[in-house]
Design a protein around this motif. Structure first.
Motif, PDB file in Angstrom:
ATOM      1  N   GLU A  10       0.886  -1.135  -0.092  1.00  0.00           N
ATOM      2  CA  GLU A  10       0.065   0.168  -0.024  1.00  0.00           C
ATOM      3  C   GLU A  10       0.985   1.273  -0.015  1.00  0.00           C
ATOM      4  OE1 GLU A  10      -1.534  -3.433   2.370  1.00  0.00           O
ATOM      5  OE2 GLU A  10       0.236  -2.164   2.429  1.00  0.00           O
ATOM      6  N   ALA A  36     -10.383   6.230  12.044  1.00  0.00           N
ATOM      7  CA  ALA A  36     -10.522   7.717  12.256  1.00  0.00           C
ATOM      8  C   ALA A  36     -10.248   8.372  13.682  1.00  0.00           C
ATOM      9  CB  ALA A  36     -11.809   8.073  11.734  1.00  0.00           C
ATOM     10  N   TRP A  80      -2.823   4.810   5.811  1.00  0.00           N
ATOM     11  CA  TRP A  80      -3.701   5.666   6.782  1.00  0.00           C
ATOM     12  C   TRP A  80      -5.095   5.392   6.971  1.00  0.00           C
ATOM     13  CZ3 TRP A  80      -2.171   8.257  10.679  1.00  0.00           C
ATOM     14  CH2 TRP A  80      -0.969   9.029  10.732  1.00  0.00           C
ATOM     15  N   GLU A  81      -5.729   5.057   5.836  1.00  0.00           N
ATOM     16  CA  GLU A  81      -7.231   4.605   5.789  1.00  0.00           C
ATOM     17  C   GLU A  81      -7.491   3.418   6.452  1.00  0.00           C
ATOM     18  OE1 GLU A  81      -8.268   4.542   1.581  1.00  0.00           O
ATOM     19  OE2 GLU A  81      -7.806   6.779   1.171  1.00  0.00           O
ATOM     20  N   GLN A  96      -6.294   8.026  14.279  1.00  0.00           N
ATOM     21  CA  GLN A  96      -5.491   8.772  13.219  1.00  0.00           C
ATOM     22  C   GLN A  96      -4.774   9.949  13.702  1.00  0.00           C
ATOM     23  OE1 GLN A  96      -7.274   9.429   9.463  1.00  0.00           O
ATOM     24  NE2 GLN A  96      -7.716   7.231   8.949  1.00  0.00           N
ATOM     25  N   GLU A 112      -0.923   6.845   1.994  1.00  0.00           N
ATOM     26  CA  GLU A 112      -2.309   7.296   2.012  1.00  0.00           C
ATOM     27  C   GLU A 112      -3.317   5.933   2.139  1.00  0.00           C
ATOM     28  OE1 GLU A 112       0.210  10.274   0.490  1.00  0.00           O
ATOM     29  OE2 GLU A 112      -0.320   8.180  -0.324  1.00  0.00           O
ATOM     30  N   GLU A 113      -3.089   4.995   1.553  1.00  0.00           N
ATOM     31  CA  GLU A 113      -3.769   3.648   1.850  1.00  0.00           C
ATOM     32  C   GLU A 113      -3.666   3.178   3.165  1.00  0.00           C
ATOM     33  OE1 GLU A 113      -3.980   1.915  -2.639  1.00  0.00           O
ATOM     34  OE2 GLU A 113      -2.191   1.538  -1.489  1.00  0.00           O
TER      35      GLU A 113
END
Length: 221
Positions: free
Chosen positions: A22, A33, A28-29, A36, A25-26
């Motif tokens: 990944e 939430a 983090w997803e 994070q 950005e991937e």
């Protein structure tokens, strides 16, 4: 599927291997939430893309390991020696490692653990005089896999103890061993006022990589 494998190594411990495919950005997803902001405040700024991906993959993997053993939402912290821990589940031991395209993690409900994964490369051979005793160097010979396993096992033993300033070639010692696809090494931790013996498991999880890990001593009984 980035989670390559997840397997129990005792009744109270689980190991996970994550293949890095990944982007930052991937990854983090893949973190909740709500978690994070916590990790963003601790995100190692200035690292190159690979290092950033490895760091994030470790946090994602640690969360996945925790879900196997406990459904308590928890955030990872690091103590003064850099050892990771979950404040919400005191008494649990967690250890992370990464090298190349792999991240590895170990979580145990019964105390401190250590894990390390290494890409087999000439560096371990070139630096052998710095971290191997004469007996260990003689046993490793010119075998790059053995040199990498010695290095990895000493990293695992270091993480298990979590004390800065240990001299690898004098205080973290390993008994000579016959190289197999998987096995157990016997390690010795020599401190000023104490000595202890530890069993360090090893495997070659992917071509060109070695993996070592150690559990709390009661886990071995």
């Amino acid at each position: 599927m980035p989670l390559e494998s997840l397997f129990p190594v005792s009744a109270s411990a689980v190991v996970g291997l994550w293949r890095l495919t990944e982007s930052v950005e991937e990854l983090w997803e893949l973190l909740p939430a709500t978690a994070q902001p916590h990790y963003l405040a601790r995100f190692p700024a200035g690292r190159d893309a690979l290092r950033s991906r490895q760091w994030l993959a470790g946090r994602v993997l640690a969360r996945r390991l925790l879900q196997e053993l406990n459904d308590t939402p928890a955030l990872m912290h690091s103590d003064a020696n850099g050892r990771p821990y979950f404040a919400e589940v005191p008494g649990y031991g967690v250890s992370l490692s990464h090298s190349g395209e792999w991240a590895a993690g170990l979580l145990c409900t019964r105390g401190a653990v250590g894990i390390d994964i290494e890409l087999v490369r000439p560096k371990a051979y070139q630096l052998a005089a710095r971290f191997l005793s004469e007996t260990e160097r003689a046993d490793a010979g010119d075998n790059l896999v053995k040199h990498s396993l010695y290095w990895s096992a000493k990293e695992t033993l270091y993480k298990l103890h979590s004390r800065r300033g240990l001299v690898f070639k004098e205080q973290l010692l390993l008994e000579p061993f016959r190289l197999r696809e998987a096995g157990v090494l016997t390690g010795h931790l020599l401190l000023e006022n104490s000595r202890s013996q530890h069993q360090i498991h090893y495997a070659q999880p992917s071509p060109g990589y070695v993996l070592t890990y150690a559990l709390p001593e009661p886990e071995l009984q």
